[in-house]
Design a protein around this motif. Sequence first.
Motif, PDB file in Angstrom:
ATOM      1  N   ASN A 145      -5.931 -13.215   4.059  1.00  0.00           N
ATOM      2  CA  ASN A 145      -5.598 -12.275   4.422  1.00  0.00           C
ATOM      3  C   ASN A 145      -5.812 -10.902   3.862  1.00  0.00           C
ATOM      4  O   ASN A 145      -6.154 -10.872   2.551  1.00  0.00           O
ATOM      5  CB  ASN A 145      -4.205 -12.451   4.873  1.00  0.00           C
ATOM      6  N   ILE A 146      -5.298  -9.673   4.295  1.00  0.00           N
ATOM      7  CA  ILE A 146      -5.502  -8.397   3.693  1.00  0.00           C
ATOM      8  C   ILE A 146      -4.206  -8.078   3.189  1.00  0.00           C
ATOM      9  O   ILE A 146      -3.174  -8.190   3.754  1.00  0.00           O
ATOM     10  CB  ILE A 146      -5.810  -7.419   4.856  1.00  0.00           C
ATOM     11  N   SER A 147      -4.142  -8.041   1.699  1.00  0.00           N
ATOM     12  CA  SER A 147      -2.988  -7.843   0.860  1.00  0.00           C
ATOM     13  C   SER A 147      -2.375  -6.540   1.009  1.00  0.00           C
ATOM     14  O   SER A 147      -1.086  -6.107   1.238  1.00  0.00           O
ATOM     15  CB  SER A 147      -3.273  -8.378  -0.316  1.00  0.00           C
ATOM     16  N   SER A 148      -3.372  -5.490   1.078  1.00  0.00           N
ATOM     17  CA  SER A 148      -3.086  -4.043   0.938  1.00  0.00           C
ATOM     18  C   SER A 148      -4.621  -3.248   1.474  1.00  0.00           C
ATOM     19  O   SER A 148      -5.660  -3.847   1.274  1.00  0.00           O
ATOM     20  CB  SER A 148      -2.826  -3.687  -0.137  1.00  0.00           C
ATOM     21  N   TYR A 149      -4.173  -1.995   1.807  1.00  0.00           N
ATOM     22  CA  TYR A 149      -5.474  -1.201   2.162  1.00  0.00           C
ATOM     23  C   TYR A 149      -5.153   0.085   0.869  1.00  0.00           C
ATOM     24  O   TYR A 149      -4.057   0.407   1.024  1.00  0.00           O
ATOM     25  CB  TYR A 149      -5.379  -0.314   3.375  1.00  0.00           C
ATOM     26  N   GLU A 150      -5.969   0.232   0.416  1.00  0.00           N
ATOM     27  CA  GLU A 150      -6.145   1.215  -0.793  1.00  0.00           C
ATOM     28  C   GLU A 150      -6.593   2.623  -0.217  1.00  0.00           C
ATOM     29  O   GLU A 150      -7.589   2.729   0.500  1.00  0.00           O
ATOM     30  CB  GLU A 150      -6.881   1.185  -1.847  1.00  0.00           C
ATOM     31  N   PHE A 151      -6.006   3.421  -0.056  1.00  0.00           N
ATOM     32  CA  PHE A 151      -6.380   5.038   0.293  1.00  0.00           C
ATOM     33  C   PHE A 151      -6.993   5.726  -0.559  1.00  0.00           C
ATOM     34  O   PHE A 151      -6.219   6.084  -1.804  1.00  0.00           O
ATOM     35  CB  PHE A 151      -5.103   5.515   0.864  1.00  0.00           C
ATOM     36  N   LEU A 152      -8.427   6.228  -0.797  1.00  0.00           N
ATOM     37  CA  LEU A 152      -9.307   6.768  -1.720  1.00  0.00           C
ATOM     38  C   LEU A 152      -9.416   8.292  -1.278  1.00  0.00           C
ATOM     39  O   LEU A 152     -10.009   8.271  -0.234  1.00  0.00           O
ATOM     40  CB  LEU A 152     -10.288   6.049  -2.031  1.00  0.00           C
ATOM     41  N   LEU A 153      -9.113   9.214  -2.212  1.00  0.00           N
ATOM     42  CA  LEU A 153      -9.309  10.629  -1.792  1.00  0.00           C
ATOM     43  C   LEU A 153     -10.802  10.913  -1.478  1.00  0.00           C
ATOM     44  O   LEU A 153     -11.461  10.439  -2.174  1.00  0.00           O
ATOM     45  CB  LEU A 153      -8.592  11.359  -2.784  1.00  0.00           C
ATOM     46  N   ARG A 154     -10.981  11.842  -0.582  1.00  0.00           N
ATOM     47  CA  ARG A 154     -12.298  12.021  -0.232  1.00  0.00           C
ATOM     48  C   ARG A 154     -12.135  13.653  -0.063  1.00  0.00           C
ATOM     49  O   ARG A 154     -11.231  14.126   0.540  1.00  0.00           O
ATOM     50  CB  ARG A 154     -13.142  11.452   0.733  1.00  0.00           C
TER      51      ARG A 154
END
Length: 367
Positions: A145-154
Motif C-alpha cells: 500500500n501507499i504509506s505516504s505521498y511526499e510533496f517535493l517543491l518545484r
Amino acid sequence: MYSGDYFLQIIEGNDEEILKLYGNILSDDRHDHLVEIITTQIPNRYFSKFGMSYIDIRCKNKTDLISNISELRDKNENSPYYDRILRIISAFHDGLWRNDEFYFKKEIYFSEIHVNIGSPDISFYKGKLGYKFSVQPILNTIGNNISSYEFLLRSHEGGSPQQCFASLYAQDIYEFDLVSKKNAFEWASRFVSGSTKISINLLPMTLVKIPDLTKILVDYLSIFNLHPENIIIEITEEEAISRIEEFTNTIKQLRVAGFGIAIDDFGAGFAGLSLITKFQPEIIKIDRLIVNKIYQDGPRQMIVKSVVNLCRPLGIEIVAEGIEEIEEWIWLKNAGVNLFQGFLFSKPSIGDDLKINFPKSTSFTRL
Ligand code: C2E
Ligand code: MN
Ligand code: MN
C-alpha cells in the motif's frame, strides 16, 4: 576461506591489478552476491609467498584457523592492519557476513497502477517566485500500500527545490519554506485519503526561525480540512542545527499538535546520530547514498543493520530512499526495512497521472 556457503577472499596487490581483478570477479556469473568488505592500503604484502591459498573453515576451530593463517604470512612483526584482517576472519568464522539477506532473485513481477492525482496550482511568493509541487509515493511493499505521498517543491518551470531557494534573498528562505506548504496541503487535500500520510520537507532552520510555525501549519491545514495527524514533517540533517534548544522546542510543539516527525537523508549529513540523542523521530529516512548498490557494499550494509537495530526498540520506522534497483530493494527488505521510495517504484509526478510499480515479492527462494 570457504564456509560451505560463503567464500571470504583476501586479495593483495597494487591498486590497478586489484581493481581489474575485482571487476572480473564481479562480472563472472559463477559468483553471486559479492560484497566488498574493506579496501585498504598497506605498507607491504602479507601473503605474497602464495599464489593462492584455500582454507575450508568448517573443519577448523578459530584458534587453529588463526594460527594457520599466521603460518601463511610473510612477516612476523605485528601491524594494525594485520590484526584487523584477523578480526575480520574471526568475525567471518563466527558467522558474520554469512547472513541471510542474500536471496536468489527469481522472477519479480511488478503490477503497474495509475493514480489520478489531479494537477497542482501554481502559487507565487512575493510576486517573484512561481512554484508548485511534485509528488512521489512512499510504499509499504509488505502490505502493498501507499504509506505516504511526499510533496517535493518545484519552481514554476519545474526547477529543483535548490533552484527555488537560490532565487530568494537569504532572509526570505525560511518564510517561503513555510508558506509554500499551504500549496502542498491544498493539492494533497484533493487526492490523499484514508490512512495515507502527507509528507512535507522543512529546513531545520525554518523550525528555529519561525517561532509560531506550529500554529501557522495548523491554520493552513484547517483551511483544507486536513489534520496534523495526516502530516509527516521531514527534516534534513544536511546542515548542522544551531540553536538546538529553539529547534527542539518547536519539535515539542509540533508533537503536541499531532504531527509526525521524520529525519530525512539519514547517514548523508553529520548530525544524524546526535539528533537522535536530542529527540526520537517517528521515521528515519536512509539517504540514497547509503542505499546505492548496498548489496555490494559491506560497510554500508553494517550501517543499515545498526540503524535497523537502533530503530526497532525505539519504535522508529525506516524508509529507504532512492531505490533504483531490484537488488537494493531485496537486500533492504530482508534486512528489516518496510518502507521504500525511489524511481524503481515511482518517479515524482508533477500532476495528473502517477504511475506506481508494486513489486510482487512472493517468488524468492532462500540461498
Ligand atoms: P528529499 O526530501 O530527500 O527528497 C527526495 C529527493 O530524491 C527528490 O529530489 C526526489 O526526486 C529524489 N529521488 C527520489 N527517488 C529517487 C531515485 O530513485 N533516484 C534518485 N537519483 N533520486 C530520487 P528533489 O525533488 O530534487 O528534492 C531534493 C531535496 O530538496 C529533497 O530531498 C528535500 O531535501 C528538498 N526539498 C524538496 N521540497 C522541499 C521543501 O518544500 N522544503 C524544503 N525545505 N526542502 C525541500
Ligand atoms: Mn524528504
Ligand atoms: Mn531524503
